[in-house]
Enzyme design. Structure first.
Site, PDB file in Angstrom:
ATOM      1  CB  SER A 141      -0.947   0.010   1.203  1.00 62.50           C
ATOM      2  OG  SER A 141      -2.009  -0.882   1.002  1.00 62.50           O
ATOM      3  CE  LYS A 192      -4.440   1.639  -0.883  1.00 62.60           C
ATOM      4  NZ  LYS A 192      -3.873   0.333  -0.565  1.00 62.60           N
ATOM      5  CB  SER A 239      -4.820   1.762   3.523  1.00 61.98           C
ATOM      6  OG  SER A 239      -3.861   1.192   2.669  1.00 61.98           O
TER       7      SER A 239
END
Length: 394
Positions: A64, A67, A124
């Site tokens: 993640s 991101k 997230s």
């Protein structure tokens, strides 16, 4: 010609082995540290100096933490006026069905861009990433190509993005160094949006079972500590382990840290605190020059002024260990005398910072004034005068 500025401008004790640069990222680390992380980098935000480094250029799944690139793409769309924070984007079935961490966007519904950003950064949310990707590029696949291309443009040389969320893919890879550079870029270019990364929770949607609003907390463990942390993003997959891209500021100094491959959230939290504390307590920044300062003056050959000021066009600082040995030497290098005509702002010299082992950095120095070439008779007279007496001092 090299003119030493050591005694005139700076006396700083430094380590025998350092690598610092304002002109380009440092290629080596200042200090040594043991860490449980598989990959790690700790960087000074202002100077770009790498303080600690372990396998920082080794390809790894970012999970993640990728991101960050998704959010950057949105920030740039907002800056360009192609998106607004209050725009509403549609939720596809693909976005609604994605597993892993979720914002819980409603299938067939529409969600405000500002909420989606918080869903990506704080919660997230993989679903929020897909909604943004499809809203910007039409498909997540096309958005991923745009992420990779844009990453190359800003210096992420070893990053390839195959989706918007960091969902496991054998070709979705980056490095700790690239993530540090990405974090540095976001902080410097988009301070108006950086506050999202420090928000500790975000409420969106209704729990179908309890009928209560869904509040999710930020997964960055450093935000809940008293260490100056104000962002950025955690990551976790089975292949990558537990990772973190984080930044903290104490006083005038900011550090950026990236690591990956830890075994648990607790281990991630402890290692993050420890590495940041080492960076702040054992190293510091030393300012040499401010942008626009006249570093020195150089003789001019056959010009209407005998000397030209040499000006630095940037703030120049070094990140150095507090406990140090040895010395650095600061010199100015240029052709002496510099032939006229000289245009103001033209690079005419170099500021060289070195220790006994190597050159640490080279920074261009610019002419601080226009100097015209003398006419024929003036050149003859000036040439004879220079050869007999040298440059006139003013």
């Amino acid at each position: 010609m090299r003119v030493s500025l050591w005694s005139k401008y700076v006396v700083v004790a430094v380590a025998a082995v350092i690598a610092v640069s304002v002109v380009r990222p440092a290629a080596a680390q200042l200090g040594q540290v043991e860490t449980l992380a598989r990959q790690m980098i700790l960087m000074d935000y202002d100077t770009g100096t790498v303080i600690f480094d372990k396998n920082a250029d080794e390809l790894m799944p970012p999970s993640s933490m990728s991101k960050l690139m998704t959010a950057l793409m949105v920030f740039e769309q907002l800056e360009a006026g192609k998106l607004r924070l209050d725009d509403m984007l549609p939720v596809s079935e693909k976005a609604w069905r994605i597993q892993g961490s979720k914002m819980f966007v409603p299938i067939g519904g529409r969600v405000k861009v500002e909420d989606l950003l918080r869903g990506v950064i704080i919660q997230s949310g993989n679903d929020a990433c897909i909604v943004l990707a499809e809203g910007i590029a039409g498909t997540e696949e096309r958005f991923s190509e745009m992420m990779t291309d844009r990453g190359r443009q800003i210096g992420l040389k070893n990053s390839t993005f195959r989706n918007a969320s960091g969902w496991p893919d054998p070709q979705h890879l980056t490095t700790a160094r690239d993530l540090a550079l990405l974090a540095r870029y976001i902080i410097s270019r988009f301070p108006q949006y950086y506050h999202f990364y420090s928000e500790k929770e975000f409420t969106y949607g209704i729990d179908g079972a309890t009928k209560k609003p869904i509040t999710q907390g930020n997964r960055n463990p450093l935000l809940y500590k008293d260490g100056g942390a104000d962002g950025l993003k955690t990551g976790h997959t089975e292949a990558a382990g537990y990772g973190l891209t984080a930044s903290a500021k104490r006083g005038d100094r900011r550090l950026i840290m990236v690591f990956n491959g830890l075994k648990s959230m607790n281990e991630r939290s402890r290692e993050a605190e420890r590495l940041l504390e080492l960076g702040f307590s054992q190293f510091d920044n030393y300012k040499l020059f401010t942008a626009g300062a006249v570093v020195d003056e150089a003789d001019v050959w056959l010009g209407d002024a005998p000397r030209v000021p040499l000006v630095i066009d940037r703030n120049l600082a070094l990140t150095l260990p507090r406990q140090t040995k040895g010395n650095i030497k600061v010199t100015v290098s240029y052709e002496n005398p510099i032939p006229a005509p000289i245009a103001k702002g033209t690079p005419v010299a170099k500021l060289v910072v070195a220790n006994k082992d190597a050159t640490l950095m080279e920074v261009p120095l610019l002419a601080g004034a226009d100097v015209q070439q003398l006419g024929f008779s003036g050149r003859i007279s000036a040439a004879v005068s220079y050869l007999l007496w040298g440059a006139k001092k003013q």
